[in-house]
Design a protein around this motif. Structure first.
Motif, PDB file in Angstrom:
ATOM      1  N   TRP A 159       0.833  -1.204   0.000  1.00 46.56           N
ATOM      2  CA  TRP A 159       0.000   0.000   0.000  1.00 46.56           C
ATOM      3  C   TRP A 159       0.867   1.254   0.000  1.00 46.56           C
ATOM      4  O   TRP A 159       0.500   2.277  -0.605  1.00 46.56           O
ATOM      5  CB  TRP A 159      -0.954  -0.019   1.193  1.00 46.56           C
TER       6      TRP A 159
ATOM      7  N   LEU B  71       0.665   4.292  -2.794  1.00 50.20           N
ATOM      8  CA  LEU B  71       0.514   5.693  -2.431  1.00 50.20           C
ATOM      9  C   LEU B  71       1.680   6.561  -2.897  1.00 50.20           C
ATOM     10  O   LEU B  71       1.568   7.795  -2.903  1.00 50.20           O
ATOM     11  CB  LEU B  71       0.337   5.813  -0.913  1.00 50.20           C
TER      12      LEU B  71
ATOM     13  N   LEU C 189      -5.534   7.147  -1.553  1.00 49.64           N
ATOM     14  CA  LEU C 189      -5.611   5.686  -1.691  1.00 49.64           C
ATOM     15  C   LEU C 189      -6.749   5.294  -2.637  1.00 49.64           C
ATOM     16  O   LEU C 189      -6.557   4.462  -3.533  1.00 49.64           O
ATOM     17  CB  LEU C 189      -5.814   5.059  -0.309  1.00 49.64           C
TER      18      LEU C 189
END
Length: 251
Positions: free
Chosen positions: A13, A17, A158
């Motif tokens: 993640w 990002l 996100l």
């Protein structure tokens, strides 16, 4: 609370990002959250180790469905880092069992999946359902109390990046707050966007796209539509209810 840093976010993640973690927005979130904990560390929900539980249980490459919540439950003992989910130890007939989950269970039953055996949705997350709140912390007893700490910048980035990089996801947007993220999602390619009223309380019936029809005679059909979409893509459908462990929610 230990120092809050980008290392708390799973590596995949963080990669999604990108340079967000170099931004002043991230620095503001770090500082604001640390300050909130320094002032009142015993009244922040969920536990800091669970702020990013949704991202830990559902890796980027595994995401099939995204369900957007608002902020964590602010009642004691409920928040566990996944939107709408609560610990399995809370009885389904308890007053502590949230109305949103009760109505989600009704919808599942109306769609033929059966009722939820409990309120713990870890099994959904492990199958690729990203249960994402748009604020990842809250002060006990004060709904929306951390909405202005800076979570919006992180979650908006996100959502928009996920939609841009992962085509053919299913998005369940329940209620006005979730639907406010629609422009971020529509920038993506070939996304299935399902919208309805929020499943909590009486609001579940009160829009032109109700989550449940009045009298709970029918549901919005989101869970069935998600599985139809996944099946069409040749992907494994979500097991919304494990019927081998079912209990009666409404007696």
């Amino acid at each position: 609370m230990p120092a809050f840093s980008k290392e708390d976010v799973p590596a995949d993640w963080r990669n999604l990002l990108g340079d967000y973690f170099d931004s002043s927005a991230w620095q503001d979130l770090e500082q604001n959250l640390q300050a909130a904990h320094d002032i009142d560390t015993n009244h922040i929900q969920p536990e800091p180790s669970n702020f990013f539980k949704a991202l830990k249980l559902t890796p980027v490459k595994a995401v099939k469905v995204v369900i957007l919540g608002q902020d964590p439950y602010h009642s004691p003992g409920l928040a566990q880092g996944l939107a709408f989910s609560i610990p399995a130890t809370i009885p389904t007939n308890s007053r502590a069992f949230p109305s949103s989950l009760r109505n989600i269970s009704k919808a599942l039953a109306l769609e033929g999946f059966g009722q939820l055996p409990n309120g713990d949705l870890d099994a959904w997350a492990e199958q690729g359902v990203l249960l994402l709140n748009t604020a990842l912390s809250v002060k006990l007893g004060e709904a929306g109390s951390h909405a202005n700490l800076g979570w919006k910048s992180l979650i908006d980035r996100l959502i928009s990046t996920l939609a841009a990089q992962r085509p053919q996801l299913v998005w369940m947007l329940w209620g006005g707050h979730a639907q406010s993220k629609l422009p971020l999602i529509e920038s993506g390619k070939d996304q299935l966007i399902l919208q309805s009223s929020h499943p909590s309380g009486l609001g579940v019936y009160k829009t032109d796209r109700p989550f449940l029809e009045p009298g709970a005679k029918a549901s919005c059909g989101h869970f069935s539509k998600a599985n139809e979409w996944l099946k069409k893509l040749g992907q494994k459908e979500i097991v919304w209810v494990d019927k081998t462990h079912q209990t009666e929610l409404f007696s």
